[in-house]
Design a protein around this motif. Structure first.
Motif, short mmCIF file in Angstrom:
data_model
loop_
_atom_site.label_atom_id
_atom_site.label_comp_id
_atom_site.label_asym_id
_atom_site.label_seq_id
_atom_site.Cartn_x
_atom_site.Cartn_y
_atom_site.Cartn_z
N ASN A 229 -0.38 -8.04 -2.41
CA ASN A 229 -0.18 -6.62 -2.20
C ASN A 229 -1.26 -6.06 -1.28
OD1 ASN A 229 0.62 -3.98 -2.37
ND2 ASN A 229 -0.38 -3.61 -4.34
N PRO A 230 -1.10 -6.25 0.05
CA PRO A 230 -2.12 -5.81 0.98
C PRO A 230 -2.09 -4.29 1.18
CG PRO A 230 -0.23 -6.65 2.17
CD PRO A 230 0.06 -6.85 0.72
N ALA A 231 -3.12 -3.76 1.79
CA ALA A 231 -3.18 -2.32 2.06
C ALA A 231 -2.12 -1.92 3.09
CB ALA A 231 -4.56 -1.94 2.56
N ASN A 232 -1.66 -2.88 3.87
CA ASN A 232 -0.64 -2.59 4.89
C ASN A 232 0.74 -2.55 4.23
OD1 ASN A 232 1.23 -2.67 6.96
ND2 ASN A 232 -0.06 -3.96 8.28
N LEU A 233 1.31 -1.35 4.17
CA LEU A 233 2.58 -1.14 3.47
C LEU A 233 3.70 -2.02 4.03
CD1 LEU A 233 4.14 0.69 1.38
CD2 LEU A 233 4.76 2.10 3.35
N VAL A 234 3.68 -2.26 5.34
CA VAL A 234 4.76 -3.04 5.94
C VAL A 234 4.72 -4.48 5.44
CG1 VAL A 234 5.74 -3.88 8.10
CG2 VAL A 234 4.85 -1.55 7.96
N LEU A 235 3.51 -5.05 5.40
CA LEU A 235 3.40 -6.42 4.88
C LEU A 235 3.74 -6.47 3.40
CD1 LEU A 235 0.14 -7.62 6.66
CD2 LEU A 235 2.51 -8.28 7.16
N ASP A 236 3.30 -5.47 2.67
CA ASP A 236 3.63 -5.37 1.26
C ASP A 236 5.15 -5.40 1.06
OD1 ASP A 236 4.23 -4.42 -1.28
OD2 ASP A 236 3.19 -2.51 -1.06
N LYS A 237 5.85 -4.54 1.79
CA LYS A 237 7.30 -4.48 1.64
C LYS A 237 7.97 -5.77 2.12
CE LYS A 237 8.14 0.53 1.97
NZ LYS A 237 9.19 0.69 0.97
N PHE A 238 7.47 -6.31 3.22
CA PHE A 238 8.08 -7.53 3.78
C PHE A 238 8.11 -8.64 2.73
CE2 PHE A 238 8.35 -11.43 6.21
CZ PHE A 238 9.20 -11.11 7.25
N PHE A 239 6.99 -8.82 2.03
CA PHE A 239 6.94 -9.92 1.06
C PHE A 239 7.41 -9.52 -0.33
CE2 PHE A 239 4.29 -11.60 4.48
CZ PHE A 239 4.94 -12.83 4.65
N MET B 71 0.34 -3.33 -9.27
CA MET B 71 1.25 -2.41 -9.96
C MET B 71 1.87 -1.39 -9.00
SD MET B 71 -1.03 -1.62 -13.36
CE MET B 71 0.13 -0.57 -14.23
N GLY B 72 2.79 -0.60 -9.55
CA GLY B 72 3.29 0.56 -8.84
C GLY B 72 4.27 0.27 -7.73
N ARG B 73 4.88 -0.92 -7.74
CA ARG B 73 5.93 -1.20 -6.77
C ARG B 73 7.23 -1.46 -7.52
NH1 ARG B 73 3.58 -5.99 -3.89
NH2 ARG B 73 2.93 -6.47 -6.00
N HIS C 290 -7.41 -2.39 -10.45
CA HIS C 290 -8.16 -2.42 -9.20
C HIS C 290 -8.71 -3.82 -8.89
CE1 HIS C 290 -11.18 -1.72 -12.34
NE2 HIS C 290 -11.98 -2.42 -11.56
#
Ligand code: HEM
Ligand code: HEM
Ligand SMILES: [Fe+2]
Lengths: 148, 485
Positions: free
Chosen positions: B184-194, B125-127, B120
């Motif tokens: 690893n932002p809370a926004n899944l799209v940005l997370d995946k993009f990078f 983790m977890g990607r 935390h």
């Protein structure tokens, strides 16, 4: 390769081309970052959605499932599980999630298994919020049908 | 071997192969869980076995790249490694961190591991592929920095050949893009993009530089072809790799949020990505056909040619079949993806590591002209067994994927559910598992090839002799170990 095309020319294409396309990638990235807010609806990322993403990650759901087509291919796609089971009703979906998570692992012998994660009611609600938000991202209409 | 310090590569190679064995073991477990859903449940759930399988893969490839660099950079730079001591220390740090992380996956539930390592504080983790606890990721960064410092200082004080410069650019890129794993932002799209800035820009970007450099090095050594020729090819290949691959990343931006222009950019540029892989095939065969001498280590040449061909098939051909947006709409995240992932990772990166091991290990063991004939024969058998069975795995998964698309994705109404589709694919998953067992046999044969023909070797060369001495001896006989090239 012929003598007309020298090593120096090859090197220049490498440095020039590599640098140019890296810059182009950065430019396109900036443009995409500018347009994303309209497509990901980030104004709807509540605290619950954010916590749900953390629960998703800290239990490695992606190790069996795919989410928007990325991850593992062992268990159903979940970016559209809300469309599959929610019928547009958020409360009904949250209810489904509570019972689904509580039921695991299903006893059917030989069937692929999902573990019991011992999540609290709030954590499962957060997961539901996260999955509902995810299902509304503008993803150019993927997947082709509701089976994911 | 020109320099004593090149020897630090040895533990890296040995440990890489040990992890490879673990990877395959868990691959076989995964393959069986695909068929017998409750196999080993709840002791090793599928996600845990998968993490172990893919993380072992990445880590053994990194060990392989590091071993390759420690071996070839001093030779290319024409100077001793900056600090053999640091190389040995980072080996142990990396090995310990790797083993601890894998044990963590296996011994505690992932959720507890996340808590234990205080995910935390900086959640990473977890990607997929980036499942390592944050503290492990930090460890990887530190190991990479020490490694690049060591290699960089060696290059700085010695010859700056093209191979050296390309390799070090690839290694720096590897470390730099890994830093995106901390975003690893809370926004899944940005997370995946990078997330793709780590994964895609590794395998279809900077790792291709590493691959090209190692391949060029081995080819110079085993063929004696002029450096100028090889360097020109290397530049062209990596230039095309970057030109197509950077924007080619768009093939991952079709369905995760970014706008529609990526459908065009991703399709067009990634459709060009097979070109550098095809050039690599031309390059390898051309150079081998123009060779100046017949190196005694024939199987190393086979690995070099095989890497080029299998990388082209896995990345080029199997990448192309699903990279155009209208096709990818149906195949995205299906068994087709798994088919491609397997052949590409094996053909390009597993094979280049085995290629440099095949060339360098005998030299480090005092056999400058390669292993004795029996050992090479066994290694050749292992080469073919692994290549053919991996093609079998790939074809089985391709059939599974096409069938999956037909049952689950194509029908507008009455499509089968995911689980019902998977049930229909079980016969094909058996075929995959059978080829997996053949692959494991090939791997055992490969490992055995290190231990056969020991006596013959001792008779021919004095083990642990100074390599330069042996090289001189061979030149007197008209043969060449390639070390002086
Ligand atoms: C020898 C037998 C092998 C078997 C039975 C096997 C099986 C599997 C399975 C079942 C998965 C998980 C697929 C899923 O997410 O549902 C997987 C993932 C993966 N394996 Fe293997 N594997 C084997 C060997 C290898 C080898 C030799 C390599 C590469 C050198 C490899 C690289 C990968 C990669 C990269 C993934 C992730 C794929 C993706 O995300 O698309 N595997 N493997
Ligand atoms: C050696 C180089 C390559 C390696 C190791 C590699 C490996 C992989 C892996 C492991 C994945 C699955 C990622 C995930 O789990 O989501 C993937 C996806 C993909 N790769 Fe590659 N790849 C390589 C080169 C290429 C090339 C050259 C192309 C195009 C011509 C390509 C096209 C694709 C596409 C379109 C996907 C997305 C699949 C999907 O939509 O599910 N790859 N690659
Ligand atoms: Fe890619």
């Amino acid at each position: 390769m012929s003598e007309i095309f020298t090593k120096g020319m090859a090197r220049n294409i490498y440095y020039g081309g590599g640098f140019f396309f890296l810059l182009l990638l950065v430019g396109l990235t900036l443009d995409t970052l500018r347009e994303l807010p309209q497509r990901d609806h980030r104004e709807n990322i509540t605290e619950s959605v954010a916590r749900g993403k953390a629960v998703w990650e800290e239990n490695n759901c992606i190790g069996c499932h795919s989410l928007m087509g990325e991850g593992a291919y062992f268990a159903p796609e979940l970016a559209n599980v809300y469309d599959r089971y929610g019928n547009g009703n958020e409360a009904a979906f949250a209810q489904f999630m509570q019972s689904w998570m509580a039921m695991q692992p299903l006893p059917t012998e030989g069937r692929r298994k999902m573990p019991q994660f011992h999540l609290s009611k709030e954590q499962v609600d957060d997961l539901s919020a996260f999955l509902i938000w995810t299902s509304r991202i503008n993803d150019n209409d993927w997947p082709p049908n509701r089976e994911g | 071997m020109k320099f004593e310090s090149q020897r630090v590569a040895k533990p890296y190679f040995i440990f890489a192969l040990m992890l490879f064995v673990g990877q395959i073991l868990f691959g076989l477990i995964l393959g069986l869980q695909y068929i017998v859903g409750d196999f080993l449940f709840p002791y090793i759930p599928f996600n845990v076995a998968r993490m172990v399988h893919t993380n072992l893969l990445i880590v053994w490839l990194l060990f392989g790249f590091m071993g390759a660099s420690y071996y070839l950079v001093p030779e290319e730079s024409d100077t001793e490694l900056h600090s053999p001591w640091l190389a040995k220390a980072t080996f142990w740090v990396f090995a310990a961190a790797g083993v601890a992380t894998i044990l963590g996956y296996l011994l505690v539930p992932y959720g507890e591991l996340a808590e234990l390592t205080m995910n935390h504080l900086l959640p990473t983790m977890g990607r997929e592929f980036l499942e390592q606890p944050t503290i492990t990721k930090i460890g990887i960064v530190i190991v990479c920095l020490a490694f690049i410092y060591n290699i960089g200082m060696t290059v700085l004080k010695g010859r700056k050949t093209v191979i050296n410069m390309v390799l070090i650019t690839g290694l720096v890129g590897l470390a730099v893009f890994f830093l995106f794993s901390f975003y690893n932002p809370a926004n899944l799209v940005l997370d995946k993009f990078f997330w793709w800035w780590v994964v895609h820009l590794w395998v279809e970007g900077v790792w291709e530089l590493i691959l090209g450099a190692i391949l060029a090095f081995v080819l110079i050594k085993v063929t004696g072809v002029d450096r100028e020729v090889i360097e020109k090819w290397l530049y062209v290949i990596i230039a095309l790799a970057l030109i197509s691959g950077l924007i080619g990343m768009g093939h991952h931006y079709f369905w995760i949020g970014p706008g529609p222009y990526w459908l065009w950019l991703g399709s067009i540029f990634s459709a060009l990505e097979p070109v550098p892989f095809f050039m690599m095939v031309l390059f390898a065969f051309r150079v081998v056909s123009q060779r100046r001498h017949q190196h005694g280590n024939r199987v190393a040449t086979l690995w070099a040619l095989g890497t080029a061909v299998m990388a082209f098939l896995g990345a080029g051909v199997w990448g192309f079949i699903h990279t155009l947006a209208p096709v990818n709409y149906y195949t995205h995240g299906s068994q087709i993806t798994a088919a491609h992932g397997h052949l590409a990772f094996f053909g390009a990166y597993a094979m280049i590591v085995m290629c440099i091991i095949s060339y360098a290990m005998p030299i480090m063991r005092g056999r400058p002209q390669g292993n004795p004939a029996v050992a090479q024969k066994l290694e050749t058998f292992a080469f073919w067994t692994m290549c053919i069975s991996m093609l079998g795995i790939t074809l089985a998964l391709t059939v599974a994927g096409a069938w999956q698309v037909a049952l689950q994705r194509l029908p507008e109404s009455g499509a089968l559910s995911f689980m019902n589709t998977q049930a229909k694919l079980i016969p094909v998953f058996w075929v995959r598992e059978a080829f997996g067992l053949v692959f494991a046999t090939g791997l055992v044969a490969y490992l055995a090839s290190f231990f056969v023909g020991q006596k013959a070797a001792v008779n021919t060369y004095v083990v642990e002799t100074h390599a330069t001495e042996a090289a001189g001896e061979f030149k007197a006989q008209g043969a060449c170990c390639g070390s002086c090239k």
